[in-house]
Design an enzyme around this catalytic site. Structure first.
Site, PDB file in Angstrom:
ATOM      1  CE  LYS B  95      -3.873   1.728   2.849  1.00  0.00           C
ATOM      2  NZ  LYS B  95      -4.676   1.418   4.059  1.00  0.00           N
ATOM      3  CB  SER B 171      -7.874   3.308   3.004  1.00  0.00           C
ATOM      4  OG  SER B 171      -7.042   2.720   3.992  1.00  0.00           O
ATOM      5  CB  SER B 195      -8.126   0.590   6.071  1.00  0.00           C
ATOM      6  OG  SER B 195      -8.852   1.789   5.948  1.00  0.00           O
TER       7      SER B 195
END
Lengths: 106, 527
Positions: B95, B171, B195
């Site tokens: 990420k 996310s 997330s």
């Protein structure tokens, strides 16, 4: 919808937060903040348990699982030039900024 | 089936038997990226084409040259008879909120679009030290602020591989989408309110939010420092266990990491659930829905979300687990209001460092006043989601409101934590080893269906956020498909540092559902 965050209060917050917003963006964000406050207001109706200690973490940091503080030793930064290279404006190893506003004392 | 569709453990076995090479695994994975991903996200994108709408768009930066060098090094070490580590030759994605030295690290924000990290985050360092091959940096909501990935400043935003008209969740949306689409079997994500777990559930993969302090946050760009947890996304429980074992453990560079010993997560996987006490709570079977008039109403979770939970309970009972019903978790419903306060206060504090001076975006027009430089740079560099969080954080922590909001939120957070302590207390009335719940209130929603309404978006995390407040670990597992063919997730929550037990229960569930028809269905982009 609540209007607890008035345009005046909002403008003050935006200034404190060092932000610059377009009028459309400001209107959207202020509307969303007031909308969020309605969810937050639910907290006011919750009877608190005063016997519960208030902590800023979920997991309790007992001595058994906490690290000892690191030794306070001097360490050279291995790559200062790489870090300085990230700054938008640098002169002779210094980061350059515009003038800092100040008021003359009488 | 291509190499890139195999699990990390399957790839590892092939590699060690010399039936393939790290370079071949990488080539297969890059070929898949080329076939399904489409153009990467950028801060100044061209308009969306029809072709774009059919692609996954998981990546911001593909580090293919770096990956090739790593894969070649792994192959040489294997040829020399060395053991390059438990993840040798396994491609993984990161990420784009973790620093990796020498690579762009953007947090999916314009304000960091030009930032190249001068150091590497501990979890990434550990994945590489274990032989993992970093494929690239994947998209996320800007600074992780969202549950759909649409708030990224790097567009096109990722799409759900099961239905590209839907969001992948967020996310860690790029992470979940990449794992689901065969673009690397493992991804490193973060979970502050759900997330990791919510996008994993939306994309039909496994996600672990470890106990707070189990995985180092060194090198992670901070959102809410008392809630952020790095963790794995993987295609199955065994891979998640393997990856967690590599990244977990104390780090002298993150003082909040715990020294509690790291369990061998893979060793316990097949031990079954006999004798384990697994709870169901009515408080996780109802959800709060914000209504268009600004109010809120409570409803039962939709039947298609509840059914997999009940079925999982039956399957685990049949394997010898004891199912405890009606476990009260009364403060679950306060998770989002508490999060609205605590996370905003912490985010505002963390975001003050972006000022156009030391690194990142600086407004291009010359100004002669430092404060104006801050305002311009932050005004142009941040998107609406960071601005919302900064302003709300400053409002609720202001001296005159702090007792009403922030102090009160901390007290209610303690009450949420106490719900879990009572449920898991080995001498208490419930003595649970784990709580079984749905992961999300709904399956993946449509692109543009929620984005823009920051309250409705936040409530997507209502079943995951209590674990972040409490600090306890959570595991989400794929548990079937909805009527529309979208993945559904179930969640297991456990006491502090009980990841090994959660993974073991997850593996038992996986075994019990091995023959299910939905397990053979592939995501839309791979059909």
């Amino acid at each position: 919808m609540s209007d607890a965050i008035t345009p005046e209060l909002f403008a003050h917050l935006v200034d404190l937060a060092a932000l610059e917003l377009s009028p459309e963006e400001a209107e959207y964000i202020r509307g969303q903040l007031n909308h969020q406050l309605q969810a937050i207001h639910e907290l006011e109706a919750i009877p608190l348990d005063e016997t519960l200690p208030v902590t800023s973490h979920g997991v309790a940091y007992t001595a058994a699982i906490s690290q000892a503080p690191r030794e306070d030793t001097w360490q050279a930064c291995p790559n200062p030039e790489e870090i300085l290279a990230q700054a938008p404006q640098v002169e002779e190893g210094y980061i350059v900024v515009p003038d800092i506003p100040h008021t003359k004392l009488e | 089936m291509e190499l890139c569709d195999l699990t990390a453990r399957e790839l590892s076995a092939l590699l060690r038997a010399r039936k393939t090479s790290a370079v071949e695994i990488l080539a297969s994975t890059l070929e898949r990226v080329g076939a399904v991903d489409g153009r990467p996200g950028t801060p100044d994108p061209a308009p969306l084409s029809d072709e774009d709408r059919r692609k996954v768009h998981a990546f911001i930066t593909l580090t293919d040259e770096r990956a090739l060098a790593q894969a070649k090094a792994i192959d040489s070490r294997l040829a020399a008879g060395e053991d390059p580590g438990p993840l040798a030759g396994i491609p993984f994605t990161v990420k784009d909120v973790f620093c990796v030295r020498g690579t762009p690290t953007t947090a999916a924000s314009r304000i960091l679009a030009n930032f190249t990290a001068p150091y590497t985050a501990t979890p990434v360092e550990r994945l590489e030290a274990a032989g993992g091959v970093m494929l690239g940096k994947v998209n996320l909501d800007e600074f992780t602020f969202g549950s759909s990935n649409e708030s990224t400043a790097f567009q096109p935003s990722p799409r759900n591989p099961w239905d590209t008209s839907r969001v992948p969740g967020g996310s860690s949306g790029g992470s979940a989408a990449a794992v689901a689409a065969g673009e690397g079997p493992l991804s490193l994500g973060t979970d502050t309110a759900g997330s990791i777990r919510q996008p994993a559930a939306f994309c039909g993969v496994v996600g672990v939010k470890p106990t707070y302090g189990r995985v180092s946050r060194y090198g992670l760009i901070a959102f809410a420092s008392s809630l952020d947890c790095p963790g794995p996304l993987a295609r199955d429980v065994g891979d998640a266990a393997l990856m967690l074992g590599v990244i977990a453990g104390p780090d002298p560079r993150d003082a909040t990491t715990a020294t509690a010993p790291v369990d061998d997560y893979t060793a316990a996987l097949e031990r079954g659930v006999k004798g384990l006490r697994i709870g169901l709570s009515p408080d996780y079977m109802r959800i709060t829905i914000p209504t268009p008039d600004g109010g809120f109403e409570e409803r039962p979770v939709p039947e298609e979300v509840a059914a997999p939970v009940r079925r999982a309970a039956e399957l685990l009972r049949a394997q010898g687990a004891e199912i405890i019903e009606d476990v009260p978790m009364p403060n679950t419903r306060h998770g989002i209001p508490v999060f609205f306060v605590i996370s905003r206060v912490e985010a505002a504090s963390n975001l003050h460092r972006y000022d156009g001076v030391k690194y990142g975006y600086r407004a291009p027009e010359p100004v002669d006043d430092l404060r104006l430089l801050y305002k311009r740079s932050r005004g142009q560099g941040f998107g609406p989601q960071p601005k919302l969080r900064i302003l709300m954080g400053m409002y609720v922590s202001a001296a005159q409101y702090s007792a009403q909001y922030y102090r009160r939120a901390l007290s209610v957070r303690s009450m949420i934590r106490r719900d879990f302590e009572i449920a898991f207390d080995p001498h208490g009335p419930y003595r649970l080893d784990a709580l079984l719940t749905p992961t999300t209130p709904t399956p993946a929603f449509g692109m543009q269906a929620v984005y823009g309404d920051s309250v409705l978006m936040q409530y997507a995390d209502q079943l995951t956020v209590p674990a972040n407040h409490a600090g306890v670990p959570g595991l989400t597992l794929p548990a079937g498909l909805s009527g529309d063919g979208l993945p559904l997730g179930i969640q297991l929550l456990g006491p502090d540092f009980s990841e090994a037990t959660l993974l073991r229960i997850g593996r038992a569930y996986e075994r019990a559902t091995e023959g299910d028809a939905w397990r053979a269905v592939r995501p839309q982009v791979l059909r």
